[in-house]
Structures are given as structure tokens and as C-alpha cells.
Scaffold this motif. Structure first.
Motif, mmCIF file in Angstrom:
data_model
loop_
_atom_site.group_PDB
_atom_site.id
_atom_site.type_symbol
_atom_site.label_atom_id
_atom_site.label_comp_id
_atom_site.label_asym_id
_atom_site.label_seq_id
_atom_site.Cartn_x
_atom_site.Cartn_y
_atom_site.Cartn_z
ATOM 1 N N ARG A 116 -5.248 -0.031 -9.869
ATOM 2 C CA ARG A 116 -4.754 -0.073 -8.567
ATOM 3 C C ARG A 116 -3.564 0.581 -8.487
ATOM 4 O O ARG A 116 -2.573 0.602 -9.508
ATOM 5 C CB ARG A 116 -4.288 -1.549 -8.111
ATOM 6 C CG ARG A 116 -5.689 -2.480 -8.088
ATOM 7 C CD ARG A 116 -5.485 -3.654 -7.508
ATOM 8 N NE ARG A 116 -3.922 -4.187 -7.580
ATOM 9 C CZ ARG A 116 -3.787 -5.367 -7.051
ATOM 10 N NH1 ARG A 116 -4.419 -6.215 -6.564
ATOM 11 N NH2 ARG A 116 -2.351 -5.684 -7.002
ATOM 12 N N PRO A 117 -3.143 1.166 -7.257
ATOM 13 C CA PRO A 117 -1.770 2.139 -7.284
ATOM 14 C C PRO A 117 -0.520 0.820 -7.166
ATOM 15 O O PRO A 117 -0.636 -0.409 -6.861
ATOM 16 C CB PRO A 117 -1.945 2.769 -5.889
ATOM 17 C CG PRO A 117 -3.082 2.076 -5.074
ATOM 18 C CD PRO A 117 -3.912 1.373 -6.131
ATOM 19 N N VAL A 118 0.420 1.331 -7.634
ATOM 20 C CA VAL A 118 1.654 0.621 -7.537
ATOM 21 C C VAL A 118 2.384 0.653 -6.008
ATOM 22 O O VAL A 118 2.284 1.507 -5.636
ATOM 23 C CB VAL A 118 2.672 1.102 -8.668
ATOM 24 C CG1 VAL A 118 4.059 0.280 -8.427
ATOM 25 C CG2 VAL A 118 2.200 0.949 -9.924
ATOM 26 N N ARG A 119 2.644 -0.492 -5.599
ATOM 27 C CA ARG A 119 3.169 -0.790 -4.085
ATOM 28 C C ARG A 119 4.794 -1.226 -4.282
ATOM 29 O O ARG A 119 4.969 -2.117 -4.924
ATOM 30 C CB ARG A 119 2.379 -1.610 -3.469
ATOM 31 C CG ARG A 119 2.612 -1.570 -1.759
ATOM 32 C CD ARG A 119 1.802 -2.502 -0.954
ATOM 33 N NE ARG A 119 2.248 -2.543 0.367
ATOM 34 C CZ ARG A 119 1.499 -2.640 1.195
ATOM 35 N NH1 ARG A 119 0.204 -2.903 1.133
ATOM 36 N NH2 ARG A 119 2.128 -2.729 2.837
ATOM 37 N N LEU A 120 5.403 -0.094 -3.660
ATOM 38 C CA LEU A 120 7.025 -0.707 -3.580
ATOM 39 C C LEU A 120 7.350 -0.599 -2.318
ATOM 40 O O LEU A 120 7.308 0.250 -1.569
ATOM 41 C CB LEU A 120 7.640 0.632 -4.483
ATOM 42 C CG LEU A 120 7.230 1.098 -5.845
ATOM 43 C CD1 LEU A 120 7.816 2.426 -6.191
ATOM 44 C CD2 LEU A 120 7.355 0.168 -6.630
ATOM 45 N N GLY A 121 7.935 -1.938 -2.144
ATOM 46 C CA GLY A 121 8.445 -1.897 -0.586
ATOM 47 C C GLY A 121 9.476 -3.143 -0.538
ATOM 48 O O GLY A 121 9.898 -3.588 -1.641
ATOM 49 N N GLY A 122 10.302 -3.133 0.809
ATOM 50 C CA GLY A 122 11.261 -4.033 0.996
ATOM 51 C C GLY A 122 12.658 -3.535 0.579
ATOM 52 O O GLY A 122 13.480 -4.226 0.161
ATOM 53 N N PHE A 123 12.685 -2.135 0.488
ATOM 54 C CA PHE A 123 14.017 -1.667 0.132
ATOM 55 C C PHE A 123 14.697 -1.242 1.398
ATOM 56 O O PHE A 123 14.181 -0.974 2.523
ATOM 57 C CB PHE A 123 13.843 -0.063 -0.583
ATOM 58 C CG PHE A 123 13.108 -0.352 -1.918
ATOM 59 C CD1 PHE A 123 13.828 -0.886 -2.774
ATOM 60 C CD2 PHE A 123 11.714 0.016 -2.060
ATOM 61 C CE1 PHE A 123 13.134 -1.092 -4.102
ATOM 62 C CE2 PHE A 123 11.204 -0.075 -3.289
ATOM 63 C CZ PHE A 123 11.860 -0.671 -4.488
ATOM 64 N N GLU A 124 16.132 -1.203 1.137
ATOM 65 C CA GLU A 124 16.996 -0.753 2.213
ATOM 66 C C GLU A 124 16.704 0.406 2.911
ATOM 67 O O GLU A 124 16.828 0.896 3.811
ATOM 68 C CB GLU A 124 18.519 -1.009 1.752
ATOM 69 C CG GLU A 124 18.859 -2.376 1.342
ATOM 70 C CD GLU A 124 20.177 -2.486 0.929
ATOM 71 O OE1 GLU A 124 20.791 -1.842 0.323
ATOM 72 O OE2 GLU A 124 20.828 -3.577 1.008
ATOM 73 N N VAL A 125 16.317 1.435 2.037
ATOM 74 C CA VAL A 125 15.895 2.977 2.254
ATOM 75 C C VAL A 125 14.410 2.880 2.920
ATOM 76 O O VAL A 125 13.688 2.238 2.193
ATOM 77 C CB VAL A 125 16.128 3.882 1.083
ATOM 78 C CG1 VAL A 125 15.994 5.316 1.595
ATOM 79 C CG2 VAL A 125 17.502 3.598 0.711
ATOM 80 N N HIS A 126 14.263 3.425 3.972
ATOM 81 C CA HIS A 126 13.023 3.304 4.352
ATOM 82 C C HIS A 126 11.876 4.390 3.668
ATOM 83 O O HIS A 126 12.304 5.304 3.083
ATOM 84 C CB HIS A 126 13.037 3.960 5.819
ATOM 85 C CG HIS A 126 11.775 3.727 6.826
ATOM 86 N ND1 HIS A 126 10.703 4.429 6.770
ATOM 87 C CD2 HIS A 126 11.284 2.732 7.611
ATOM 88 C CE1 HIS A 126 9.696 3.966 7.403
ATOM 89 N NE2 HIS A 126 10.234 2.786 8.134
ATOM 90 N N ALA A 127 10.677 3.885 3.640
ATOM 91 C CA ALA A 127 9.699 4.882 3.059
ATOM 92 C C ALA A 127 9.638 6.113 3.359
ATOM 93 O O ALA A 127 9.386 7.021 2.530
ATOM 94 C CB ALA A 127 8.420 3.998 3.284
ATOM 95 N N ARG A 128 9.840 6.448 4.844
ATOM 96 C CA ARG A 128 10.092 7.821 5.252
ATOM 97 C C ARG A 128 10.981 8.758 4.514
ATOM 98 O O ARG A 128 10.890 9.823 4.294
ATOM 99 C CB ARG A 128 9.866 8.168 6.748
ATOM 100 C CG ARG A 128 11.470 7.636 7.130
ATOM 101 C CD ARG A 128 11.538 8.004 8.662
ATOM 102 N NE ARG A 128 12.708 7.097 9.248
ATOM 103 C CZ ARG A 128 12.686 5.943 9.603
ATOM 104 N NH1 ARG A 128 11.536 5.512 9.935
ATOM 105 N NH2 ARG A 128 13.846 5.580 10.175
ATOM 106 N N VAL A 129 12.149 8.011 3.847
ATOM 107 C CA VAL A 129 12.990 8.736 3.085
ATOM 108 C C VAL A 129 12.385 8.931 1.555
ATOM 109 O O VAL A 129 12.731 9.926 0.964
ATOM 110 C CB VAL A 129 14.243 8.204 3.290
ATOM 111 C CG1 VAL A 129 15.323 8.754 2.247
ATOM 112 C CG2 VAL A 129 14.890 8.383 4.622
ATOM 113 N N LEU A 130 11.983 7.740 1.177
ATOM 114 C CA LEU A 130 11.691 7.658 -0.208
ATOM 115 C C LEU A 130 10.154 8.387 -0.836
ATOM 116 O O LEU A 130 10.051 9.041 -1.888
ATOM 117 C CB LEU A 130 11.098 6.122 -0.717
ATOM 118 C CG LEU A 130 12.514 5.351 -0.543
ATOM 119 C CD1 LEU A 130 12.077 3.848 -1.018
ATOM 120 C CD2 LEU A 130 13.543 5.682 -1.755
ATOM 121 N N ILE A 131 9.330 8.534 0.182
ATOM 122 C CA ILE A 131 8.133 9.230 -0.195
ATOM 123 C C ILE A 131 8.375 10.668 -0.590
ATOM 124 O O ILE A 131 8.014 11.240 -1.379
ATOM 125 C CB ILE A 131 7.126 9.162 1.027
ATOM 126 C CG1 ILE A 131 6.620 7.572 0.964
ATOM 127 C CG2 ILE A 131 5.889 10.090 0.714
ATOM 128 C CD1 ILE A 131 5.644 7.290 2.247
#
Length: 154
Positions: A116-131
Motif C-alpha cells: 500500500r502507498p504511504v499516506r501522509l497528512g495532518g500537517f500545517e503545510v497544505h498538500a498542494r504545497v507538499l506534493i
């Protein structure tokens, strides 16, 4: 190189407010322990006490996680179950809504050798910036390249 990319958010003050509210509810049920509705009062006192303890433990313990990029690995540093993903094992980085990083709430990292892929969430930085940042670091896109085993001969 060691770059801290994101941290999870601190627990909010709502935990303390919830603890105070539960303590008031507990205080209102304690006098009823000797009354007619003894069984119901015991249940509510036990549940309120448990919720108070859980909220205080969550507010006091530091369960924050840090996402760190190094030259050769992506590290998810946390108290329990830290994660290390080698850079060469990253096949793709996308959001939980495929192809829509701005709509995504978490980052999904496809890793070679994992079911399964690794799901990373709940960060102060939004996913649109992290991806895009993680895609650039790993040198990959949002979809994993087709493996030679799954490629059909033509």
C-alpha cells in the motif's frame, strides 16, 4: 542536507476546554450516585472520568510528527512508528484526490516494495504545497511508471 518540510499541528485548546466541560458534567453526576438512577449515574461518571483522562493525556503528550527530507531519504519523525523511505524507492507522489493537489488533504507516496502507498497528512503545510516539493525532491511525477512485468508486449 536535512530539511524540515512540515510538522503536524499542535493539539488545540479545545482539548483543555473539553476537559473542563467533562469535569463539570462529572461534577453534576456525582451527587446522583446515591439516588434512584444509581446505575445510570455510575455509567456517566465512569465515561466522564475516562474522557477527562484521555483529553488531558492527549493535551500533555507531544504526539506531533515532523516530515524531513535528507539527501537519501524521506523521514517521518514521530514518537511511535517513525518511518524512513529511501529516495530511490519513491515511485510517485500524489494527493489523496488523484491529479488534484489543491483538493487533496493528504499526500500519498507510492513506494517500491510496499503493498500500500504511504499516506501522509495532518500537517500545517497544505498538500498542494507538499506534493510538488516531494515530487521535485524524488524526481518523480504523480503516477508510478509501469513495471516491465505489467507491460504487455506489442
Amino acid at each position: 542536507m536535512r530539511e524540515v518540510v512540515a510538522r503536524t499541528a499542535r493539539p488545540g485548546r479545545w482539548l483543555w476546554a473539553g476537559s473542563a466541560g467533562q469535569a463539570l458534567l462529572l461534577a453534576s453526576w456525582v451527587p446522583r450516585l446515591g439516588g434512584e438512577d444509581h446505575g445510570l449515574a455510575v455509567v456517566f461518571v465512569c465515561l466522564s472520568g475516562l474522557l477527562i483522562v484521555m483529553a488531558v493525556v492527549l493535551a500533555v503528550t507531544d504526539l506531533r510528527a515532523t516530515l524531513v527530507l535528507t539527501d537519501d531519504a524521506l523521514l517521518l519523525e514521530r514518537r511511535w512508528r517513525p518511518l524512513r523511505v529511501p529516495r530511490e524507492a519513491v515511485l510517485a507522489v500524489d494527493g489523496n484526490i488523484h491529479g488534484r493537489p489543491s483538493w487533496s488533504e493528504s499526500v500519498v507516496v507510492t513506494v517500491a516494495g510496499r503493498d500500500r502507498p504511504v499516506r501522509l497528512g495532518g500537517f500545517e503545510v497544505h498538500a498542494r504545497v507538499l506534493i510538488p516539493r516531494l515530487q521535485e525532491w524524488a524526481g518523480v511525477g504523480d503516477t508510478a511508471p509501469a513495471s516491465e512485468d505489467s507491460a504487455s508486449p506489442t
